[in-house]
Write a protein that holds these residues in place. Structure first.
Motif: not given
Ligand code: GLY
Ligand code: AMP
Length: 428
Positions: A214-218, A228-230, A287-296, A271-273
């Motif tokens: 889970k990420d925290y976007k705000r 934000t990006g996270g 969908y994202n076609v990569r990993m998330g940041d900062p989830e990774t 794949i990032f759902f």
């Molecule tokens: N943290 C969300 C993203 O990487 O798109």
């Protein structure tokens, strides 16, 4: 084996760090990498979209495997380019066609609809159909969700509760608020639920399910302020229990991979759902076609098995033979950002301090200035700790944050707090 990781943020630092733990003999190159990756890899200066440079690097360094971190080179077709120019190199990252799942919201929604994957009801409009779009909004319940079709660096989604504001923002988007990304707009039903992300590595036929996060976007505590990006992440996500994840596999992941195969999207990669848990049922937000940041950063620290071996199998199309092993420990990642982010901020401040063993500091936006590591981005460091439960991981991550210093530093104080009350006594 020689590996080239494309990208220079916290996500790529975490991926390269995990690859570096492989039992397979390896040399890691990062383009461009950052001062964090410089500790164990060779950084190659340059832009992630400089395809000729990537090709020359692959040739000069005898690269066997390219791992593409960010979406932009994927959407611009780096995988097809490498397949044509250096067919022998293995690539983790989908083809240009596969990357459309992130590159075009309309493409992704059409894909989900055709393959029966649960998602919010929607319609797509262009500037010439503004009146129809307004009529569509008239028939909807607030809040209104407007999405620029193309890549907009995470800023292309607008959620408003006022109908007139929605119509006026729609006009702004058609008038170029997000550039060409807004030539088409997806308007969709608002999904009320709890958000989380699932990640897989797929060879287009089979898949490995990575730890969820889970990420925290705000920008602000309590999920307030600008997007934000996270600003942090946590894994596992306790409301994503076995029953829920089974629904995610059967209703979302498996139909998506079957759809990818049926539509010949040529997909080998992550794949990032982005999911919404609505009353216990998963819906795909994106969908994202990569990993998330900062989830990774949280996800990588929980993978116990050999990611490099998994990636090689993925590129070879033999992922069915692989098994992923995941740690029972929880991971919490706190982003240390430059004050002012996500708006204007200053850079170039030295970063001081060090953290105890057991916590990881992944570099997001840093650079070297006269051999000193200085701030060089909005999100500067991702500090990750692993512990027996989320509460302890949170405490360790914030202890580590407290031992790092740079001028104008800002971070959220409440990363993972919302999960503490949910975590209960039944940690896995
Ligand atoms: N943290 C969300 C993203 O990487 O798109
Ligand atoms: P996206 O770029 O599609 O991930 O959207 C950014 C954020 O907007 C998501 O992470 C959600 O928090 C929110 N969002 C997007 N679509 C919806 C929706 N249909 N209902 C509720 N929230 C949404």
């Amino acid at each position: 084996m020689n590996i080239l990781v494309i990208g220079g943020g916290g996500r790529e630092h975490a991926i390269a760090w995990k690859i570096d733990q492989s039992r397979i003999d390896h040399n890691i190159f990062c383009l461009p990498g950052n001062p964090g990756t410089a500790a164990f890899a060779t950084n190659i200066p340059g832009k992630v979209t400089d395809f000729p440079l990537v090709k020359d690097t692959v040739a000069e360094k005898n690269i066997d495997l390219v791992v593409v971190g960010p979406e932009v080179p994927l959407v611009e077709g780096i995988t097809d380019f490498l397949a044509a120019e250096v067919p022998s190199v293995k690539v983790i990252g989908p083809s240009k066609k596969g990357a459309m799942l992130e590159g075009s919201k309309d493409f992704a929604k059409d894909f989900m609809t055709r393959h029966g994957i649960p998602t919010a009801k929607y319609a797509t409009f262009t500037g010439t159909s503004y009146e129809e779009a307004c009529a569509f909004l008239d028939g909807m319940q607030p809040p209104y969700v407007l999405k620029a079709d193309g890549l907009a660096a995470g800023k292309g989604v607008l959620i408003v509760s006022d109908l007139q504001e929605a119509k006026s923002l729609l006009k702004d988007v058609f008038d170029g608020k997000f550039g060409a990304a807004g030539d088409k707009v997806v308007i969709e039903q608002f999904l009320d639920g709890i958000e989380m992300s699932a990640f897989v590595l797929t060879d287009g036929k089979d898949y490995l399910l990575l730890p969820e996060a889970k990420d925290y976007k705000r920008i602000g505590d309590g999920d307030t302020g600008l997007n934000t990006g996270g600003m942090g992440s946590v894994s596992p996500v306790c409301f994503a229990d076995e029953a829920f994840m089974e629904k995610v596999r059967k209703r979302v992941i498996e139909p998506t991979i079957a759809g990818i195969a049926k539509d010949n999207l040529d997909y080998k990669g992550f794949i990032f759902f982005g999911l919404m848990n609505c009353g216990g049922d998963p819906y795909v937000i994106e969908y994202n076609v990569r990993m998330g940041d900062p989830e990774t950063e949280s996800v990588m620290t929980r993978i116990k098995s050999d990611l490099l071996a998994h990636m090689i199998a993925c590129a070879d199309g033999t992922l069915a033979d692989e098994e992923i092993e995941i740690s029972d420990k929880a991971a919490v990642t706190v982003i240390m950002a430059s004050g002012g982010y996500p708006e204007a901020y200053k850079s170039g401040y030295p970063i001081l301090g060090h953290v105890e063993k057991g916590s990881m500091v992944f570099h997001c936006g840093t650079s070297f200035k006269d051999n000193v590591v200085v701030t060089a981005g909005g999100r500067v460091l991702a500090v990750t700790a692993n512990a027996a439960n989320i509460e302890d991981a949170r405490e360790d991550a914030y202890d580590a944050v407290g031992n790092l210093f740079f001028e104008d530093c800002y971070y959220r104080n409440d990363i993972a707090c919302d999960l503490l009350s949910l975590e209960g006594g039944d940690e896995d």
